[in-house]
Design a protein around this motif. Structure first.
Motif, PDB file in Angstrom:
ATOM      1  N   LYS A 157      15.063  14.259  -8.598  1.00 20.81           N
ATOM      2  CA  LYS A 157      15.711  14.599  -7.329  1.00 20.81           C
ATOM      3  C   LYS A 157      15.146  15.876  -6.726  1.00 20.81           C
ATOM      4  O   LYS A 157      15.249  16.086  -5.515  1.00 20.81           O
ATOM      5  CB  LYS A 157      17.228  14.705  -7.517  1.00 20.81           C
ATOM      6  CG  LYS A 157      17.873  13.339  -7.631  1.00 20.81           C
ATOM      7  CD  LYS A 157      19.374  13.422  -7.727  1.00 20.81           C
ATOM      8  CE  LYS A 157      19.995  12.033  -7.724  1.00 20.81           C
ATOM      9  NZ  LYS A 157      21.458  12.081  -7.810  1.00 20.81           N
ATOM     10  N   GLU A 158      14.532  16.735  -7.546  1.00 23.40           N
ATOM     11  CA  GLU A 158      13.851  17.928  -7.025  1.00 23.40           C
ATOM     12  C   GLU A 158      12.528  17.549  -6.352  1.00 23.40           C
ATOM     13  O   GLU A 158      12.027  18.289  -5.515  1.00 23.40           O
ATOM     14  CB  GLU A 158      13.561  18.914  -8.158  1.00 23.40           C
ATOM     15  CG  GLU A 158      14.784  19.622  -8.693  1.00 23.40           C
ATOM     16  CD  GLU A 158      14.472  20.490  -9.909  1.00 23.40           C
ATOM     17  OE1 GLU A 158      13.274  20.657 -10.254  1.00 23.40           O
ATOM     18  OE2 GLU A 158      15.418  20.981 -10.523  1.00 23.40           O
ATOM     19  N   LEU A 159      11.966  16.408  -6.721  1.00 23.00           N
ATOM     20  CA  LEU A 159      10.650  16.006  -6.237  1.00 23.00           C
ATOM     21  C   LEU A 159      10.675  15.036  -5.060  1.00 23.00           C
ATOM     22  O   LEU A 159       9.672  14.870  -4.371  1.00 23.00           O
ATOM     23  CB  LEU A 159       9.858  15.353  -7.385  1.00 23.00           C
ATOM     24  CG  LEU A 159       9.598  16.222  -8.601  1.00 23.00           C
ATOM     25  CD1 LEU A 159       9.011  15.400  -9.726  1.00 23.00           C
ATOM     26  CD2 LEU A 159       8.696  17.386  -8.233  1.00 23.00           C
ATOM     27  N   TYR A 160      11.820  14.369  -4.846  1.00 18.22           N
ATOM     28  CA  TYR A 160      11.868  13.316  -3.842  1.00 18.22           C
ATOM     29  C   TYR A 160      13.290  13.138  -3.345  1.00 18.22           C
ATOM     30  O   TYR A 160      14.245  13.298  -4.092  1.00 18.22           O
ATOM     31  CB  TYR A 160      11.361  12.003  -4.470  1.00 18.22           C
ATOM     32  CG  TYR A 160      11.180  10.866  -3.507  1.00 18.22           C
ATOM     33  CD1 TYR A 160      10.074  10.805  -2.672  1.00 18.22           C
ATOM     34  CD2 TYR A 160      12.115   9.841  -3.437  1.00 18.22           C
ATOM     35  CE1 TYR A 160       9.898   9.745  -1.786  1.00 18.22           C
ATOM     36  CE2 TYR A 160      11.946   8.778  -2.570  1.00 18.22           C
ATOM     37  CZ  TYR A 160      10.838   8.742  -1.742  1.00 18.22           C
ATOM     38  OH  TYR A 160      10.664   7.694  -0.872  1.00 18.22           O
ATOM     39  N   THR A 161      13.433  12.767  -2.072  1.00 14.27           N
ATOM     40  CA  THR A 161      14.741  12.470  -1.497  1.00 14.27           C
ATOM     41  C   THR A 161      14.961  10.965  -1.583  1.00 14.27           C
ATOM     42  O   THR A 161      14.323  10.191  -0.861  1.00 14.27           O
ATOM     43  CB  THR A 161      14.805  12.935  -0.030  1.00 14.27           C
ATOM     44  OG1 THR A 161      14.506  14.328   0.018  1.00 14.27           O
ATOM     45  CG2 THR A 161      16.187  12.692   0.547  1.00 14.27           C
ATOM     46  N   PHE A 162      15.822  10.555  -2.486  1.00 12.05           N
ATOM     47  CA  PHE A 162      16.084   9.140  -2.722  1.00 12.05           C
ATOM     48  C   PHE A 162      17.104   8.618  -1.726  1.00 12.05           C
ATOM     49  O   PHE A 162      17.958   9.345  -1.239  1.00 12.05           O
ATOM     50  CB  PHE A 162      16.581   8.923  -4.158  1.00 12.05           C
ATOM     51  CG  PHE A 162      15.508   9.205  -5.174  1.00 12.05           C
ATOM     52  CD1 PHE A 162      14.589   8.234  -5.529  1.00 12.05           C
ATOM     53  CD2 PHE A 162      15.405  10.453  -5.759  1.00 12.05           C
ATOM     54  CE1 PHE A 162      13.589   8.485  -6.445  1.00 12.05           C
ATOM     55  CE2 PHE A 162      14.401  10.728  -6.684  1.00 12.05           C
ATOM     56  CZ  PHE A 162      13.489   9.740  -7.028  1.00 12.05           C
ATOM     57  N   LYS A 204       0.802  -1.221   0.000  1.00 14.35           N
ATOM     58  CA  LYS A 204       0.000   0.000   0.000  1.00 14.35           C
ATOM     59  C   LYS A 204       0.835   1.272   0.000  1.00 14.35           C
ATOM     60  O   LYS A 204       0.390   2.312  -0.451  1.00 14.35           O
ATOM     61  CB  LYS A 204      -0.940   0.024   1.215  1.00 14.35           C
ATOM     62  CG  LYS A 204      -1.884  -1.157   1.271  1.00 14.35           C
ATOM     63  CD  LYS A 204      -2.793  -1.192   0.068  1.00 14.35           C
ATOM     64  CE  LYS A 204      -3.719  -2.384   0.132  1.00 14.35           C
ATOM     65  NZ  LYS A 204      -4.227  -2.788  -1.142  1.00 14.35           N
ATOM     66  N   GLU A 205       2.054   1.184   0.530  1.00 16.45           N
ATOM     67  CA  GLU A 205       2.891   2.379   0.624  1.00 16.45           C
ATOM     68  C   GLU A 205       4.362   1.976   0.672  1.00 16.45           C
ATOM     69  O   GLU A 205       4.735   1.074   1.412  1.00 16.45           O
ATOM     70  CB  GLU A 205       2.524   3.169   1.878  1.00 16.45           C
ATOM     71  CG  GLU A 205       3.254   4.470   2.002  1.00 16.45           C
ATOM     72  CD  GLU A 205       2.778   5.285   3.192  1.00 16.45           C
ATOM     73  OE1 GLU A 205       3.498   6.201   3.586  1.00 16.45           O
ATOM     74  OE2 GLU A 205       1.704   4.999   3.732  1.00 16.45           O
ATOM     75  N   LEU A 206       5.177   2.659  -0.116  1.00 16.07           N
ATOM     76  CA  LEU A 206       6.611   2.378  -0.127  1.00 16.07           C
ATOM     77  C   LEU A 206       7.317   3.201   0.946  1.00 16.07           C
ATOM     78  O   LEU A 206       7.047   4.386   1.097  1.00 16.07           O
ATOM     79  CB  LEU A 206       7.207   2.727  -1.489  1.00 16.07           C
ATOM     80  CG  LEU A 206       6.717   1.885  -2.656  1.00 16.07           C
ATOM     81  CD1 LEU A 206       7.265   2.447  -3.959  1.00 16.07           C
ATOM     82  CD2 LEU A 206       7.138   0.449  -2.486  1.00 16.07           C
ATOM     83  N   PRO A 207       8.261   2.601   1.660  1.00 21.79           N
ATOM     84  CA  PRO A 207       8.979   3.346   2.696  1.00 21.79           C
ATOM     85  C   PRO A 207      10.048   4.276   2.116  1.00 21.79           C
ATOM     86  O   PRO A 207      10.381   5.290   2.723  1.00 21.79           O
ATOM     87  CB  PRO A 207       9.606   2.244   3.545  1.00 21.79           C
ATOM     88  CG  PRO A 207       9.757   1.087   2.610  1.00 21.79           C
ATOM     89  CD  PRO A 207       8.622   1.189   1.636  1.00 21.79           C
ATOM     90  N   CYS A 208      10.605   3.923   0.948  1.00 18.72           N
ATOM     91  CA  CYS A 208      11.686   4.701   0.354  1.00 18.72           C
ATOM     92  C   CYS A 208      11.890   4.251  -1.088  1.00 18.72           C
ATOM     93  O   CYS A 208      11.308   3.268  -1.521  1.00 18.72           O
ATOM     94  CB  CYS A 208      12.982   4.519   1.151  1.00 18.72           C
ATOM     95  SG  CYS A 208      13.533   2.787   1.235  1.00 18.72           S
ATOM     96  N   LEU A 209      12.740   4.986  -1.807  1.00 17.66           N
ATOM     97  CA  LEU A 209      13.092   4.628  -3.182  1.00 17.66           C
ATOM     98  C   LEU A 209      14.564   4.932  -3.442  1.00 17.66           C
ATOM     99  O   LEU A 209      15.101   5.910  -2.925  1.00 17.66           O
ATOM    100  CB  LEU A 209      12.271   5.440  -4.189  1.00 17.66           C
ATOM    101  CG  LEU A 209      10.809   5.071  -4.389  1.00 17.66           C
ATOM    102  CD1 LEU A 209      10.124   6.109  -5.271  1.00 17.66           C
ATOM    103  CD2 LEU A 209      10.681   3.697  -5.000  1.00 17.66           C
ATOM    104  N   CYS A 261      18.005   1.869  -0.107  1.00 18.19           N
ATOM    105  CA  CYS A 261      16.644   1.344  -0.139  1.00 18.19           C
ATOM    106  C   CYS A 261      16.556   0.089  -1.000  1.00 18.19           C
ATOM    107  O   CYS A 261      17.238  -0.040  -2.019  1.00 18.19           O
ATOM    108  CB  CYS A 261      15.696   2.413  -0.698  1.00 18.19           C
ATOM    109  SG  CYS A 261      13.969   1.938  -0.617  1.00 18.19           S
ATOM    110  N   THR A 262      15.710  -0.841  -0.597  1.00 19.19           N
ATOM    111  CA  THR A 262      15.526  -2.075  -1.368  1.00 19.19           C
ATOM    112  C   THR A 262      14.572  -1.877  -2.545  1.00 19.19           C
ATOM    113  O   THR A 262      14.537  -2.701  -3.452  1.00 19.19           O
ATOM    114  CB  THR A 262      14.982  -3.215  -0.479  1.00 19.19           C
ATOM    115  OG1 THR A 262      13.751  -2.797   0.098  1.00 19.19           O
ATOM    116  CG2 THR A 262      15.985  -3.574   0.599  1.00 19.19           C
TER     117      THR A 262
END
Length: 133
Positions: A51-56, A30-35, A60-61
């Motif tokens: 990278k402007e939209l999300y902190t990778f 239902k929800e990913l913890p990270c990417l 992360c698996t």
């Protein structure tokens, strides 16, 4: 009643759709913890935009594989009428999420132009809506 039904039909089939193909392989997730981000082939516009939209997270698996292609030509005679009468796709943008090399989620959209920052943002916002609540 008829006008309400017509309004619903127009809304359902109208401009709200971005004509992207979405496939969720793991319906229990239902929800990913990270990417973790992988852009292949390397593309600075895609990498910087995401990278402007999300902190990778490099540890992360869950791996987000982002790609785009443009300048695709199809020489098949079967597609000649479509190419002559419509905006025949010449490229695509794709975002795929994998966990341990197994597919989790896929976003794919045909484009009639080279992918823009806006295309990348729309794709990621849809992925975020679906998987990163």
């Amino acid at each position: 009643m008829k006008s309400t039904l017509l309004a619903f039909i127009l809304l359902f089939f109208g401009a709200c759709s971005d004509n992207a193909t979405i496939v969720t392989f793991d319906t229990d997730l239902k929800e990913l913890p990270c990417l973790r981000l992988v852009v292949f082939p390397p593309n600075t516009l895609i990498e910087q935009s995401l990278k402007e939209l999300y902190t990778f997270d490099e540890n992360c698996t869950y791996e987000l594989q982002a790609s785009q292609k443009s300048g695709i030509t199809c020489n098949s005679n079967q597609n000649a009428p479509k190419k002559a009468l419509s905006n025949f796709p010449s490229g695509y943008i794709r975002l795929d999420i994998y966990k341990n090399k197994k597919p989790v989620y896929s976003y794919y959209k045909d484009l009639t132009h080279k992918a823009t920052k806006e295309d990348i943002q729309k794709a990621f916002f849809r992925l975020k809506e679906d998987m990163l609540k």
